[in-house]
Design a protein around this motif. Sequence first.
Motif, PDB file in Angstrom:
ATOM      1  N   ALA A 232      17.669   4.491   1.491  1.00  0.00           N
ATOM      2  CA  ALA A 232      19.318   4.121   1.838  1.00  0.00           C
ATOM      3  C   ALA A 232      19.115   2.467   1.771  1.00  0.00           C
ATOM      4  O   ALA A 232      18.685   2.210   2.968  1.00  0.00           O
ATOM      5  CB  ALA A 232      19.564   4.658   3.010  1.00  0.00           C
ATOM      6  N   LEU A 233      19.594   1.724   0.939  1.00  0.00           N
ATOM      7  CA  LEU A 233      19.598   0.332   0.944  1.00  0.00           C
ATOM      8  C   LEU A 233      20.834  -0.188   1.676  1.00  0.00           C
ATOM      9  O   LEU A 233      21.939   0.112   1.166  1.00  0.00           O
ATOM     10  CB  LEU A 233      19.654  -0.176  -0.566  1.00  0.00           C
ATOM     11  CG  LEU A 233      18.571   0.261  -1.385  1.00  0.00           C
ATOM     12  CD1 LEU A 233      18.911  -0.191  -2.750  1.00  0.00           C
ATOM     13  CD2 LEU A 233      17.269  -0.577  -0.795  1.00  0.00           C
ATOM     14  N   PRO A 234      20.919  -0.932   2.475  1.00  0.00           N
ATOM     15  CA  PRO A 234      21.826  -1.607   3.262  1.00  0.00           C
ATOM     16  C   PRO A 234      22.616  -2.584   2.375  1.00  0.00           C
ATOM     17  O   PRO A 234      21.931  -3.332   1.683  1.00  0.00           O
ATOM     18  CB  PRO A 234      21.500  -2.021   4.700  1.00  0.00           C
ATOM     19  CG  PRO A 234      19.905  -2.162   4.609  1.00  0.00           C
ATOM     20  CD  PRO A 234      19.639  -1.253   3.077  1.00  0.00           C
ATOM     21  N   VAL A 235      23.632  -2.421   2.343  1.00  0.00           N
ATOM     22  CA  VAL A 235      24.667  -3.417   1.523  1.00  0.00           C
ATOM     23  C   VAL A 235      24.973  -4.647   2.344  1.00  0.00           C
ATOM     24  O   VAL A 235      25.843  -4.507   3.529  1.00  0.00           O
ATOM     25  CB  VAL A 235      25.936  -2.898   0.859  1.00  0.00           C
ATOM     26  CG1 VAL A 235      26.721  -3.891   0.039  1.00  0.00           C
ATOM     27  CG2 VAL A 235      25.642  -1.623  -0.105  1.00  0.00           C
ATOM     28  N   PRO A 236      24.397  -5.812   1.847  1.00  0.00           N
ATOM     29  CA  PRO A 236      24.601  -6.790   2.718  1.00  0.00           C
ATOM     30  C   PRO A 236      25.999  -7.360   2.584  1.00  0.00           C
ATOM     31  O   PRO A 236      26.608  -7.416   1.801  1.00  0.00           O
ATOM     32  CB  PRO A 236      23.736  -8.001   1.994  1.00  0.00           C
ATOM     33  CG  PRO A 236      23.483  -7.473   0.838  1.00  0.00           C
ATOM     34  CD  PRO A 236      23.690  -6.094   0.758  1.00  0.00           C
ATOM     35  N   PRO A 237      26.613  -8.158   3.605  1.00  0.00           N
ATOM     36  CA  PRO A 237      27.912  -8.473   3.602  1.00  0.00           C
ATOM     37  C   PRO A 237      28.168  -9.589   2.658  1.00  0.00           C
ATOM     38  O   PRO A 237      27.265 -10.201   2.134  1.00  0.00           O
ATOM     39  CB  PRO A 237      28.231  -9.199   4.774  1.00  0.00           C
ATOM     40  CG  PRO A 237      26.996  -9.230   5.628  1.00  0.00           C
ATOM     41  CD  PRO A 237      25.788  -8.513   4.852  1.00  0.00           C
ATOM     42  N   ALA A 238      29.333  -9.472   1.942  1.00  0.00           N
ATOM     43  CA  ALA A 238      29.581 -10.404   0.735  1.00  0.00           C
ATOM     44  C   ALA A 238      29.554 -12.079   1.331  1.00  0.00           C
ATOM     45  O   ALA A 238      29.812 -12.237   2.527  1.00  0.00           O
ATOM     46  CB  ALA A 238      30.964 -10.340   0.234  1.00  0.00           C
ATOM     47  N   PRO A 239      28.714 -12.942   0.599  1.00  0.00           N
ATOM     48  CA  PRO A 239      28.717 -14.479   1.071  1.00  0.00           C
ATOM     49  C   PRO A 239      30.147 -14.925   1.313  1.00  0.00           C
ATOM     50  O   PRO A 239      31.003 -14.538   0.548  1.00  0.00           O
ATOM     51  CB  PRO A 239      28.042 -14.998  -0.062  1.00  0.00           C
ATOM     52  CG  PRO A 239      28.204 -13.997  -1.341  1.00  0.00           C
ATOM     53  CD  PRO A 239      28.574 -12.580  -0.759  1.00  0.00           C
ATOM     54  N   PRO A 240      30.285 -16.018   2.243  1.00  0.00           N
ATOM     55  CA  PRO A 240      31.514 -16.668   2.149  1.00  0.00           C
ATOM     56  C   PRO A 240      32.224 -17.176   1.035  1.00  0.00           C
ATOM     57  O   PRO A 240      31.252 -17.890   0.210  1.00  0.00           O
ATOM     58  CB  PRO A 240      31.326 -17.504   3.515  1.00  0.00           C
ATOM     59  CG  PRO A 240      29.770 -17.517   3.346  1.00  0.00           C
ATOM     60  CD  PRO A 240      29.118 -16.620   2.845  1.00  0.00           C
TER      61      PRO A 240
END
Length: 174
Positions: free
Chosen positions: A163-171
Motif C-alpha cells: 500500500a503506497l501512500p500518495v504524497p500530497p500534490a506539490p504547491p
Amino acid sequence: MQSLARTFIGSLGVVAIFATTGPNAAADPLDTESFTELRQLYKQIIDAENAHDVKAVAPYVWDSPSTLFVAKTSDPSQGNWAGFWGKDVVLAHFGALYKGTFHMAPDYTRERIVGLTKDVAETYVPLQISVSYAGQNPAPKPFLMIVEWIKTLQGWRMATDIALPVPPAPPKHP
C-alpha cells in the motif's frame, strides 16, 4: 504473378508485425474465470480486513516465508516503513493494525487485474485508508494498493501486499 506473391507476403509481414506489436500484442495469460475469481478474492480480503478479522484474512495469504507486506512500522529502528516477511509475521502485523482505527475504502471502479503468467497476477486499486497504527492520524488518506497473487494447489493466494501512500500534490507556484 511473382510481384503479386511478393505483395501478398509483404502484406502478411506487416499484419504479423502489427499483431505482435499492436495494443493486444501480448494476450493476457489469465482466463475470464481467473479474473472473476481474483476480483472476488480482493473484495473478500478487503472485507475481512475491514472487519479486523485476522482468522478470516489468513486463508487468503500465501503460506510462504516469501510472503511480503510493506507497511508502516511502530519500531523506529526499522525506519518509517518496512517489509514484513512470511505469513505469520504478516498476519501478526495485520493484527496490530486492527487494534485501532483501520478501514480501507477501495475505488473498485479503478481496479485493474493483470495476469503476469497463468499462475501469477497483480491487482492495482487506488483507495483511502484510515489507520491509527503507530500514532497516525486516522483521517482517510489516499494510497495505491498493489497485490501480487500466486496460484497454489489451494487456489489464488496473496503473495505481496504493498500500500503506497500518495504524497500530497506539490504547491503550485505562480
